[in-house]
Design an enzyme around this catalytic site. Structure first.
Site, PDB file in Angstrom:
ATOM      1  N   SER A  79      -3.285  27.003  13.511  1.00 28.06           N
ATOM      2  CA  SER A  79      -2.956  28.195  14.287  1.00 28.06           C
ATOM      3  C   SER A  79      -2.713  29.386  13.371  1.00 28.06           C
ATOM      4  CB  SER A  79      -1.680  27.912  15.081  1.00 28.06           C
ATOM      5  OG  SER A  79      -1.137  29.102  15.589  1.00 28.06           O
ATOM      6  N   TYR A 114       7.387  24.294  15.454  1.00 25.67           N
ATOM      7  CA  TYR A 114       5.981  24.161  15.851  1.00 25.67           C
ATOM      8  C   TYR A 114       5.070  24.617  14.709  1.00 25.67           C
ATOM      9  CZ  TYR A 114       1.456  25.511  17.752  1.00 25.67           C
ATOM     10  OH  TYR A 114       0.102  25.672  17.927  1.00 25.67           O
ATOM     11  N   LYS A 136       2.352  22.591  11.994  1.00 18.99           N
ATOM     12  CA  LYS A 136       0.953  22.936  11.660  1.00 18.99           C
ATOM     13  C   LYS A 136       0.782  23.055  10.142  1.00 18.99           C
ATOM     14  CE  LYS A 136      -0.724  23.190  15.813  1.00 18.99           C
ATOM     15  NZ  LYS A 136      -1.519  22.054  16.275  1.00 18.99           N
TER      16      LYS A 136
HETATM   17  P1  NAD Z   1      -2.625  21.759  25.581  1.00 21.46           P
HETATM   18  O1  NAD Z   1      -1.182  21.407  25.680  1.00 21.46           O
HETATM   19  O2  NAD Z   1      -3.298  22.286  26.796  1.00 21.46           O
HETATM   20  O3  NAD Z   1      -3.460  20.487  25.061  1.00 21.46           O
HETATM   21  C1  NAD Z   1      -2.910  19.540  24.176  1.00 21.46           C
HETATM   22  C2  NAD Z   1      -3.154  18.174  24.786  1.00 21.46           C
HETATM   23  O4  NAD Z   1      -2.630  17.168  23.922  1.00 21.46           O
HETATM   24  C3  NAD Z   1      -2.474  17.994  26.142  1.00 21.46           C
HETATM   25  O5  NAD Z   1      -3.430  17.564  27.094  1.00 21.46           O
HETATM   26  C4  NAD Z   1      -1.414  16.911  25.888  1.00 21.46           C
HETATM   27  O6  NAD Z   1      -1.216  16.102  27.026  1.00 21.46           O
HETATM   28  C5  NAD Z   1      -2.021  16.170  24.710  1.00 21.46           C
HETATM   29  N1  NAD Z   1      -1.041  15.496  23.844  1.00 21.46           N
HETATM   30  C6  NAD Z   1       0.075  16.016  23.265  1.00 21.46           C
HETATM   31  N2  NAD Z   1       0.677  15.087  22.513  1.00 21.46           N
HETATM   32  C7  NAD Z   1      -0.060  13.948  22.598  1.00 21.46           C
HETATM   33  C8  NAD Z   1       0.047  12.659  22.044  1.00 21.46           C
HETATM   34  N3  NAD Z   1       1.072  12.330  21.236  1.00 21.46           N
HETATM   35  N4  NAD Z   1      -0.892  11.739  22.346  1.00 21.46           N
HETATM   36  C9  NAD Z   1      -1.926  12.029  23.168  1.00 21.46           C
HETATM   37  N5  NAD Z   1      -2.086  13.256  23.735  1.00 21.46           N
HETATM   38  C10 NAD Z   1      -1.162  14.204  23.436  1.00 21.46           C
HETATM   39  O7  NAD Z   1      -2.780  22.770  24.365  1.00 21.46           O
HETATM   40  P2  NAD Z   1      -4.034  23.650  23.919  1.00 21.46           P
HETATM   41  O8  NAD Z   1      -3.706  25.069  24.183  1.00 21.46           O
HETATM   42  O9  NAD Z   1      -5.282  23.083  24.448  1.00 21.46           O
HETATM   43  O10 NAD Z   1      -3.947  23.446  22.348  1.00 21.46           O
HETATM   44  C11 NAD Z   1      -4.676  22.448  21.672  1.00 21.46           C
HETATM   45  C12 NAD Z   1      -4.292  22.451  20.206  1.00 21.46           C
HETATM   46  O11 NAD Z   1      -4.538  23.755  19.672  1.00 21.46           O
HETATM   47  C13 NAD Z   1      -2.819  22.140  19.953  1.00 21.46           C
HETATM   48  O12 NAD Z   1      -2.728  21.369  18.777  1.00 21.46           O
HETATM   49  C14 NAD Z   1      -2.212  23.508  19.731  1.00 21.46           C
HETATM   50  O13 NAD Z   1      -1.082  23.460  18.909  1.00 21.46           O
HETATM   51  C15 NAD Z   1      -3.368  24.243  19.044  1.00 21.46           C
HETATM   52  N6  NAD Z   1      -3.310  25.703  19.215  1.00 21.46           N
HETATM   53  C16 NAD Z   1      -3.217  26.221  20.474  1.00 21.46           C
HETATM   54  C17 NAD Z   1      -3.117  27.602  20.623  1.00 21.46           C
HETATM   55  C18 NAD Z   1      -2.967  28.211  21.995  1.00 21.46           C
HETATM   56  O14 NAD Z   1      -2.504  29.346  22.093  1.00 21.46           O
HETATM   57  N7  NAD Z   1      -3.350  27.552  23.070  1.00 21.46           N
HETATM   58  C19 NAD Z   1      -3.143  28.448  19.496  1.00 21.46           C
HETATM   59  C20 NAD Z   1      -3.255  27.863  18.230  1.00 21.46           C
HETATM   60  C21 NAD Z   1      -3.346  26.481  18.103  1.00 21.46           C
END
Ligand code: NAD
Ligand code: UDP
Length: 350
Positions: free
Chosen positions: A130, A154, A158
């Site tokens: 991120s 958080y 990362k």
């Molecule tokens: P999201 O919460 O919609 O998707 C993450 C998924 O991971 C969820 O479906 C959740 O149920 C699953 N999950 C969490 N822990 C788990 C585990 N231990 N075992 C199995 N499944 C698990 O989030 P997103 O927005 O799709 O983000 C995806 C990734 O991108 C994450 O790692 C997040 O930190 C990163 N990210 C997101 C953003 C944002 O703004 N959306 C920005 C930068 C980075």
């Protein structure tokens, strides 16, 4: 047509669903593992519908990454060419209140995944990092070489995972790892069939705006209007989730090239937009007025963050196509068709 098999952790989530759809349409066989902690099985069914003739190339396992036996089973039954690792908890505020939950889930989940991958000889990984790792950058645009910092558990999870990946590669150079630093993913698939559906009160700007537009919340609170920016509000690099999904296909193709090692790429548009500019674009796209309440700065927030996109353009041959008007159009399309996301008003946590 590509016939490779990819494991997608967290593939039922916001970015995961959009990426899985693009993988299927590009001809990849895709296996999702997700514990549905922050997502819904309905999202997987919708991806299947959107994938049409490719729908049977998607399979889903409801499992936690920390469940080593379950993960082992998945790797025993399928040989994976690569893994895209989205699974993790991502709510900054919650991470401050429950650091151990975040470290346990994000770090233990990743370490277990890397161990099982290594045991099965699958050593190609794309990881969701991120822009939060840039902290409050001294200047913009942020290039991949900028100093890194974390303002909360958080962000620290990362940073630590990035370091773990570099260490894993340094120890065993047959690993190929791409760390993707996403800027601010927004919008939804243009069908309005899949999109972002956070549980509880949204932390991020656009899911909050969307919930105000469908009258789930009375007003948007603006966190700070005294920044040194065009209108005093914070500036970010918003990127359409469909562009982000495409960035993952580009990363997978890059992993097939030799000697990538462990590389990091920004995925952003390279353009900064203020909170008020984003709200105005959403009002235009939706025809809805978003009532605003001005409040103080949110602790840990940076003033201006946007990406240098040069490295991704040059080395991944990838560039974002969409601007904020398309992001807001597609966000509203999803919101108006699914005001309560994948759930119903009855089971919403409002
Ligand atoms: P999201 O919460 O919609 O998707 C993450 C998924 O991971 C969820 O479906 C959740 O149920 C699953 N999950 C969490 N822990 C788990 C585990 N231990 N075992 C199995 N499944 C698990 O989030 P997103 O927005 O799709 O983000 C995806 C990734 O991108 C994450 O790692 C997040 O930190 C990163 N990210 C997101 C953003 C944002 O703004 N959306 C920005 C930068 C980075
Ligand atoms: N923001 C806001 N009100 C909200 C949520 C966010 O004013 O309810 C602002 C926030 O201060 C920042 C921008 O919107 O300037 C983007 O915030 P978000 O949490 O979406 O992303 P991040 O700060 O993690 O980049």
């Amino acid at each position: 047509m590509i016939s490779k098999t990819v494991l997608v952790t967290g593939g039922a989530g916001y970015i995961g669903t959009h990426t899985v759809l693009h993988l299927l349409l590009a001809g990849f066989k895709t296996v999702v593992v997700d514990n549905l902690d922050n997502s819904s099985h309905l999202a997987i069914l919708r991806v299947k519908e959107l994938a049409g003739e490719f729908r049977n190339n998607l399979s889903f396992h409801n499992a936690d990454l920390r469940d080593r036996d379950a993960l082992e089973q998945i790797f025993v039954s399928t040989k994976f060419d690569a893994v895209i690792h989205f699974a993790g908890l991502k709510a900054v505020g919650e991470s401050v209140k429950k650091p151990l939950l975040y470290y346990n889930n994000n770090l233990t989940g990743t370490i277990t995944l890397l161990e099982v991958m290594a045991a099965h000889g699958c050593k190609k990984l794309v990881f969701s990092s991120s822009a939060t790792v840039y902290g409050w950058p001294k200047k913009v645009p942020c290039t991949e070489e900028f100093p890194l910092s974390a303002a909360n558990p958080y962000g620290r999870s990362k940073l630590i995972i990035e370091e773990i990946c570099r260490d894993v590669y340094n120890a065993e150079q047959d690993w190929k790892i791409i760390l993707l630093r996403y800027f601010n993913p927004v919008g939804a698939h243009p069908s309005g069939y899949i999109g972002e559906d956070p549980r509880g009160v949204p932390n991020n700007l656009m899911p909050f705006v969307q919930q105000v537009a469908v009258e789930r919340r009375p007003a948007l609170t603006i966190f700070g209007n005294d920044y040194n920016t065009i209108d005093g509000t914070g500036v970010r690099d918003y990127i359409h989730v469909v562009d982000l999904a495409d960035g993952h296909i580009a990363a997978l193709l890059k992993l097939d090239e030799s000697d990538i090692g462990c590389e990091v790429y920004n995925l952003g548009t390279g353009k900064g937009t203020s909170v008020l500019e984003m709200v105005k674009a959403f009002e235009l796209a939706s025809g809805k007025k978003i009532p605003l309440v001005m409040a103080g700065r949110r602790p840990g927030d940076a003033e201006i963050v946007y990406a240098s996109t040069e490295k991704a353009e040059r080395e991944l041959n990838w560039k974002a196509k969409y601007g904020i008007d398309e992001m807001c159009r597609d966000q509203w399309n999803w919101a108006s068709k699914n005001p309560y996301g994948y759930g119903s008003q009855k089971d919403s946590t409002d």
